[in-house]
Design a protein around this motif. Structure first.
Motif, PDB file in Angstrom:
ATOM      1  N   GLY A   1       0.791  -1.224   0.000  1.00  0.00           N
ATOM      2  CA  GLY A   1       0.000   0.000   0.000  1.00  0.00           C
ATOM      3  C   GLY A   1       0.821   1.272   0.000  1.00  0.00           C
ATOM      4  O   GLY A   1       0.273   2.365  -0.182  1.00  0.00           O
ATOM      5  N   GLN A   2       2.142   1.166   0.223  1.00  0.00           N
ATOM      6  CA  GLN A   2       2.996   2.350   0.232  1.00  0.00           C
ATOM      7  C   GLN A   2       3.374   2.738  -1.189  1.00  0.00           C
ATOM      8  O   GLN A   2       3.593   1.886  -2.046  1.00  0.00           O
ATOM      9  N   ASP A   3       3.462   4.055  -1.447  1.00  0.00           N
ATOM     10  CA  ASP A   3       3.878   4.519  -2.767  1.00  0.00           C
ATOM     11  C   ASP A   3       5.337   4.125  -2.986  1.00  0.00           C
ATOM     12  O   ASP A   3       6.229   4.618  -2.284  1.00  0.00           O
ATOM     13  N   PRO A   4       5.623   3.254  -3.938  1.00  0.00           N
ATOM     14  CA  PRO A   4       7.006   2.782  -4.118  1.00  0.00           C
ATOM     15  C   PRO A   4       7.958   3.858  -4.608  1.00  0.00           C
ATOM     16  O   PRO A   4       9.172   3.692  -4.523  1.00  0.00           O
ATOM     17  N   ARG A   5       7.430   4.984  -5.113  1.00  0.00           N
ATOM     18  CA  ARG A   5       8.315   6.041  -5.586  1.00  0.00           C
ATOM     19  C   ARG A   5       9.159   6.609  -4.457  1.00  0.00           C
ATOM     20  O   ARG A   5      10.284   7.071  -4.676  1.00  0.00           O
ATOM     21  N   LEU A   6       8.638   6.576  -3.232  1.00  0.00           N
ATOM     22  CA  LEU A   6       9.414   7.069  -2.091  1.00  0.00           C
ATOM     23  C   LEU A   6      10.668   6.229  -1.888  1.00  0.00           C
ATOM     24  O   LEU A   6      11.758   6.749  -1.647  1.00  0.00           O
ATOM     25  N   THR A   7      10.507   4.909  -1.989  1.00  0.00           N
ATOM     26  CA  THR A   7      11.652   4.008  -1.839  1.00  0.00           C
ATOM     27  C   THR A   7      12.638   4.188  -2.983  1.00  0.00           C
ATOM     28  O   THR A   7      13.854   4.204  -2.780  1.00  0.00           O
ATOM     29  N   ILE A   8      12.123   4.360  -4.194  1.00  0.00           N
ATOM     30  CA  ILE A   8      12.982   4.537  -5.361  1.00  0.00           C
ATOM     31  C   ILE A   8      13.836   5.786  -5.222  1.00  0.00           C
ATOM     32  O   ILE A   8      15.053   5.764  -5.448  1.00  0.00           O
ATOM     33  N   GLU A   9      13.214   6.887  -4.826  1.00  0.00           N
ATOM     34  CA  GLU A   9      13.958   8.140  -4.675  1.00  0.00           C
ATOM     35  C   GLU A   9      15.023   8.003  -3.591  1.00  0.00           C
ATOM     36  O   GLU A   9      16.148   8.494  -3.739  1.00  0.00           O
ATOM     37  N   ALA A  10      14.683   7.345  -2.490  1.00  0.00           N
ATOM     38  CA  ALA A  10      15.646   7.187  -1.396  1.00  0.00           C
ATOM     39  C   ALA A  10      16.840   6.339  -1.830  1.00  0.00           C
ATOM     40  O   ALA A  10      17.994   6.665  -1.532  1.00  0.00           O
ATOM     41  N   LEU A  11      16.574   5.254  -2.546  1.00  0.00           N
ATOM     42  CA  LEU A  11      17.662   4.389  -3.000  1.00  0.00           C
ATOM     43  C   LEU A  11      18.533   5.096  -4.035  1.00  0.00           C
ATOM     44  O   LEU A  11      19.765   4.969  -4.023  1.00  0.00           O
ATOM     45  N   ARG A  12      17.906   5.855  -4.908  1.00  0.00           N
ATOM     46  CA  ARG A  12      18.666   6.563  -5.935  1.00  0.00           C
ATOM     47  C   ARG A  12      19.614   7.576  -5.289  1.00  0.00           C
ATOM     48  O   ARG A  12      20.751   7.778  -5.752  1.00  0.00           O
ATOM     49  N   ALA A  13      19.152   8.196  -4.205  1.00  0.00           N
ATOM     50  CA  ALA A  13      19.956   9.237  -3.566  1.00  0.00           C
ATOM     51  C   ALA A  13      21.061   8.667  -2.677  1.00  0.00           C
ATOM     52  O   ALA A  13      22.087   9.324  -2.472  1.00  0.00           O
ATOM     53  N   THR A  14      20.859   7.481  -2.140  1.00  0.00           N
ATOM     54  CA  THR A  14      21.804   6.951  -1.149  1.00  0.00           C
ATOM     55  C   THR A  14      22.635   5.785  -1.655  1.00  0.00           C
ATOM     56  O   THR A  14      23.489   5.286  -0.921  1.00  0.00           O
ATOM     57  N   ALA A  15      22.432   5.351  -2.877  1.00  0.00           N
ATOM     58  CA  ALA A  15      23.160   4.191  -3.386  1.00  0.00           C
ATOM     59  C   ALA A  15      24.666   4.470  -3.428  1.00  0.00           C
ATOM     60  O   ALA A  15      25.104   5.596  -3.663  1.00  0.00           O
ATOM     61  N   GLU A  16      25.443   3.438  -3.205  1.00  0.00           N
ATOM     62  CA  GLU A  16      26.899   3.539  -3.211  1.00  0.00           C
ATOM     63  C   GLU A  16      27.408   4.002  -4.575  1.00  0.00           C
ATOM     64  O   GLU A  16      26.954   3.529  -5.624  1.00  0.00           O
ATOM     65  N   ALA A  17      28.366   4.920  -4.567  1.00  0.00           N
ATOM     66  CA  ALA A  17      29.019   5.321  -5.808  1.00  0.00           C
ATOM     67  C   ALA A  17      30.048   4.258  -6.168  1.00  0.00           C
ATOM     68  O   ALA A  17      30.927   3.928  -5.367  1.00  0.00           O
ATOM     69  N   VAL A  18      29.942   3.706  -7.347  1.00  0.00           N
ATOM     70  CA  VAL A  18      30.817   2.617  -7.777  1.00  0.00           C
ATOM     71  C   VAL A  18      31.672   3.093  -8.941  1.00  0.00           C
ATOM     72  O   VAL A  18      31.151   3.530  -9.970  1.00  0.00           O
ATOM     73  N   ALA A  19      32.981   3.016  -8.769  1.00  0.00           N
ATOM     74  CA  ALA A  19      33.900   3.431  -9.826  1.00  0.00           C
ATOM     75  C   ALA A  19      33.816   2.462 -11.005  1.00  0.00           C
ATOM     76  O   ALA A  19      33.596   1.263 -10.823  1.00  0.00           O
ATOM     77  N   THR A  20      34.011   3.009 -12.194  1.00  0.00           N
ATOM     78  CA  THR A  20      33.963   2.171 -13.395  1.00  0.00           C
ATOM     79  C   THR A  20      35.182   1.254 -13.437  1.00  0.00           C
ATOM     80  O   THR A  20      36.320   1.724 -13.437  1.00  0.00           O
ATOM     81  N   PRO A  21      34.965  -0.050 -13.477  1.00  0.00           N
ATOM     82  CA  PRO A  21      36.100  -0.980 -13.532  1.00  0.00           C
ATOM     83  C   PRO A  21      36.636  -1.091 -14.954  1.00  0.00           C
ATOM     84  O   PRO A  21      36.028  -0.572 -15.896  1.00  0.00           O
ATOM     85  N   PRO A  22      37.779  -1.755 -15.143  1.00  0.00           N
ATOM     86  CA  PRO A  22      38.262  -2.006 -16.510  1.00  0.00           C
ATOM     87  C   PRO A  22      37.204  -2.719 -17.340  1.00  0.00           C
ATOM     88  O   PRO A  22      36.320  -3.390 -16.808  1.00  0.00           O
ATOM     89  N   ALA A  23      37.312  -2.587 -18.639  1.00  0.00           N
ATOM     90  CA  ALA A  23      36.288  -3.105 -19.553  1.00  0.00           C
ATOM     91  C   ALA A  23      35.969  -4.569 -19.286  1.00  0.00           C
ATOM     92  O   ALA A  23      36.868  -5.387 -19.100  1.00  0.00           O
TER      93      ALA A  23
END
Length: 608
Positions: A496-518
C-alpha cells in the motif's frame, strides 16, 4: 467412543518476539495403539486411544477397540487384556482410521511413546486401506526423555517408569487410552524441562532431540536479544574473529537452532563450542543478506564456512594476445588486449572447456613462442589436429582469421562448436568408446556454462546504473540498485505504500561505484552471479537503466537447456513461478500489486 470438549482459543496479539508457534498454542494429539503383533501390516491394530491437548487443557479424547481381522495371540491377550471375543463386534479399521485422522486434524503435532512403532502401524494401515496419510509432525517422548532425563535419575525410559517418576495421574496398563493419558503427563513434564533450555516454540521442539552437550545448550543465551528479522549473523570467538557467517529470514530463530540437536554437523558443534558472541546484521531484503554474506566470507575467510566464497577458485578461458594466439586457463583478468571468457567455477572446469574446443578446432596448444619456420612438428600436428604454425603449416593471416572465427563463435553463437562436438561424441559412441564420449559431453557442458555466464554478465557489468524490482509475497516491492555488477543499494516498500518514495531514497543513497576495466565486474563474481539470478527470476521488473538491458536468448543457454539437467530444472521452475505470478490464486507465489515499476529497457525511466 469420541468425546470432544474443544473450545475456541483466545486470540493473542503476537509480536516479533513470538515468531514461531509458542508451545502453549500448539495442539498435541497423544496416541497409543494396541496391536495383535509387532509387525506393521502383518498383524492388525486392536485398539486406538488418543488425547488432544493444548496449553495444558484436554480438548478431547478418542478411544475404540478395532477388529484386527485375525485372532489375537494368547501372549498379547495376557499383556493387554484384549481378547478375540472383545473385538468380535468392534468396528473395522477401514471405518476407524478416517475418524481418527479427522480427530487428529490438519495442524496437530502427533505424540507417541516410541513413536516409530505407532506411526509405523498407522502409515502401513493408511497405505493398505488407501486412506490419505495426513503426514503430521511427530514427537517421540522416548527420544525426548533420553535427551532430558539422565539415566542416573531413572533406570530406563519406559512409559511406566517415566509416569511413576513424574507422578502421572494415570497408571499405564497396556490399554490404549490409559497409556495415552499417562503419556500426556509425561509430555508436559518433559516440555517443562525443555523450556528451561530455551525450547519455547513448536519449531524448536520439533528440532530438539537426542544428545546435545549441556555446555552447548547453555550457550543458547547467545541468541537472546538477537532481532527476529532477516539478515546476516556472524559467530565470533573471544578475540572477535569471525568463525562462521550465515543468513536467515529470522536471525534469532536460526541462531537458536545451533544449540539444539537439529544441528547435526559435527564441525558446527565445534564452532558453537568456540563461539563467544553472535553479531547480527539486519538487512532490508534477502538479496542484501545474501550479498553481505558473500562479502563477509570473502573478507574474513571464516574457518567454518566450508561452502564459501573463494575468489581465487574461479578461472577464465583466455584467447591470448600473441602473434599466434592460443587458449589459456588463467586465474584473473589482466589489463591487456586478450579476450577473457567466463568465469568458470574452478580451474578444472575451465580446462575441460578448453579441451572441448581443442577437440574440434585446430588452434595451437603448444606454449613455446613461434619465431620462424622450420623445426619439428608436435604430436598434435602429426595427428592432424593442429595446422602447425610452429613449422609454417599456416600463415599468420590465415591463422588469425581462424582465431577470429573461433572468438566470434565463443562470444556470440556457439552452435557450430556444439554441433561439431556432438558429431565427435556420436562417432565415439559408435566405436563403443562410451567413457570418452561421456567425458566429452561433460567438457561441452562446462564450456557452455562458462560461455553462458560470460554472455549473461556482460549487460550487468557494463551498466553504470540499473534499478530493478520484484514483488514481495504479501504485497509491496523489493528493490536493488546495481552498478557495474555490484549491489549498490537495496530496500523494500510496504504493501500500500507509494514505491516512488523508496525509489527516490535508494537513488539518492546508493553507493558510488567506480567504473572498472572493460568487461570486469566491480564486485566478486559470486555476487554478480547472485544479482543476475535475482534479475532473471520471473516477475522482476527493470525500473530504470543507463544502458540497454539485453539477455541473450539464442546463445549458450539455448544449448544448455538440452544438455544440462540442472539448467533445465531451473528454467522449468522459473516458468512455474511466472505462471503463478500471472494467475492469482494458483499458488503461494501469487502476487498482485496495483502499482508496478514501469519497465524501459533502453533508457532510465521514472515511476509513473
Amino acid at each position: 467412543m469420541v468425546t470432544n470438549t474443544q473450545t475456541n482459543p483466545t486470540a493473542v496479539q503476537g509480536c516479533l518476539d513470538d515468531l514461531g508457534t509458542p508451545l502453549h498454542d500448539v495442539t498435541f494429539v497423544i496416541v497409543d495403539l494396541e496391536t495383535a503383533g509387532g509387525r506393521p501390516g502383518a498383524q492388525g491394530i486392536t485398539e486406538i486411544g488418543a488425547v488432544k491437548v493444548r496449553g495444558g487443557e484436554v480438548l478431547g479424547e478418542f478411544a475404540t477397540l478395532v477388529d484386527p481381522g485375525c485372532a489375537i495371540p494368547p501372549q498379547i491377550q495376557r499383556l493387554t487384556g484384549i481378547t478375540t471375543a472383545m473385538v468380535h463386534d468392534a468396528p473395522k479399521l477401514a471405518s476407524v482410521l478416517p475418524a481418527f485422522f479427522e480427530f487428529l486434524g490438519p495442524d496437530a503435532v502427533l505424540v507417541a511413546h516410541n513413536a516409530p512403532f505407532d506411526v509405523g502401524f498407522l502409515t502401513a494401515a493408511a497405505r493398505d486401506l488407501e486412506v490419505p496419510w495426513p503426514a503430521p509432525a511427530v514427537v517421540d517422548t522416548v527420544k525426548l526423555a533420553r535427551a532430558l532425563v539422565p539415566r542416573d535419575e531413572v533406570r530406563n525410559h519406559r512409559l511406566g517408569t517415566l509416569a511413576a517418576h513424574f507422578g502421572a495421574s494415570v497408571n499405564p496398563n497396556h490399554r490404549a487410552l490409559a497409556d495415552a493419558q499417562a503419556t500426556v503427563d509425561v509430555l508436559h513434564a518433559l516440555l517443562s524441562r525443555a523450556g528451561s533450555l530455551g525450547v519455547t516454540s513448536r519449531e524448536e521442539l520439533l528440532s530438539f532431540s537426542a544428545k546435545v552437550p549441556a555446555a552447548r545448550r547453555r550457550k543458547a543465551t547467545l541468541a537472546d536479544g538477537l532481532p527476529a528479522e532477516p539478515g546476516v549473523y556472524v559467530f565470533e570467538n573471544e578475540d572477535g574473529k569471525p568463525l562462521y557467517v550465515g543468513t536467515s529470514g529470522n536471525i534469532r530463530t536460526r541462531v537458536r537452532s545451533y544449540f539444539t540437536a537439529s544441528e547435526k554437523r559435527r564441525e558446527m558443534g565445534l564452532m558453537v563450542d568456540l563461539a563467544a558472541r553472535v553479531t547480527p546484521i539486519p538487512c532490508a531484503t534477502a538479496l542484501e543478506a545474501h550479498v553481505r554474506e558473500i562479502r563477509l566470507i570473502a573478507e574474513h575467510r571464516p574457518r567454518f564456512n566450508r561452502r564459501s566464497s573463494r575468489p581465487e577458485k574461479i578461472a577464465w578461458l583466455k584467447i591470448t594476445d600473441e602473434k599466434f594466439p592460443r587458449l589459456s586457463v588463467v586465474r584473473e583478468q589482466r589489463a591487456d588486449e586478450a579476450t577473457y571468457l567466463g568465469p568458470f567455477r574452478t580451474m578444472v572446469a575451465a580446462r575441460l572447456a578448453r579441451d572441448a574446443v581443442h577437440d574440434v578446432r585446430r588452434i595451437r596448444q603448444c606454449t613455446t613462442p613461434i619465431r620462424a619456420k622450420g623445426g619439428t612438428a608436435c604430436v598434435l600436428a602429426e595427428m592432424d589436429r593442429c595446422d602447425a604454425p610452429c613449422i609454417g603449416g599456416i600463415t599468420q593471416p590465415d591463422y588469425l582469421d581462424l582465431v577470429s572465427r573461433l572468438r566470434q563463435e565463443l562470444l556470440n553463437e556457439p552452435g557450430s562448436i556444439v554441433n561439431d562436438v556432438e558429431a565427435r561424441l556420436a562417432r565415439l559412441a559408435g566405436q563403443e568408446r562410451f567413457e570418452e564420449a561421456r567425458a566429452g559431453r561433460d567438457a561441452l557442458i562446462e564450456l557452455l556454462r562458462g560461455l553462458d555466464r560470460h554472455q549473461r554478465r556482460a549487460p550487468i557489468v557494463n551498466n553504470p546504473h540499473l534499478m530493478a524490482a520484484r514483488p514481495r509475497r504479501g504485497g509491496g516491492w523489493e528493490f536493488a540498485v546495481i552498478r557495474h555488477g555490484r549491489l549498490a543499494a537495496s530496500g523494500a516498500s510496504r504493501p500500500g505504500q507509494d514505491p516512488r518514495l523508496t525509489i527516490e531514497a535508494l537513488r539518492a543513497t546508493a553507493e558510488a561505484v567506480a567504473t572498472p576495466p572493460a568487461h570486469r565486474s566491480a564486485a566478486l563474481e559470486e555476487e554478480t552471479e547472485v544479482l543476475l539470478r535475482w534479475i532473471a527470476r520471473a516477475g522482476t521488473r527493470i525500473v530504470e537503466t543507463d544502458a540497454p538491458w539485453v539477455s541473450p536468448r539464442d546463445a549458450a543457454t539455448r544449448y544448455l537447456d538440452d544438455l544440462d539437467p540442472v539448467v533445465r530444472r531451473a528454467h522449468e521452475a522459473a516458468a512455474v513461478e511466472s505462471r503463478l505470478l500471472a494467475h492469482p490464486g494458483q499458488g503461494r507465489a501469487t502476487t498482485r500489486q496495483s502499482s508496478s515499476p514501469r519497465s524501459n529497457p533502453a533508457s532510465r525511466s521514472r515511476w509513473e
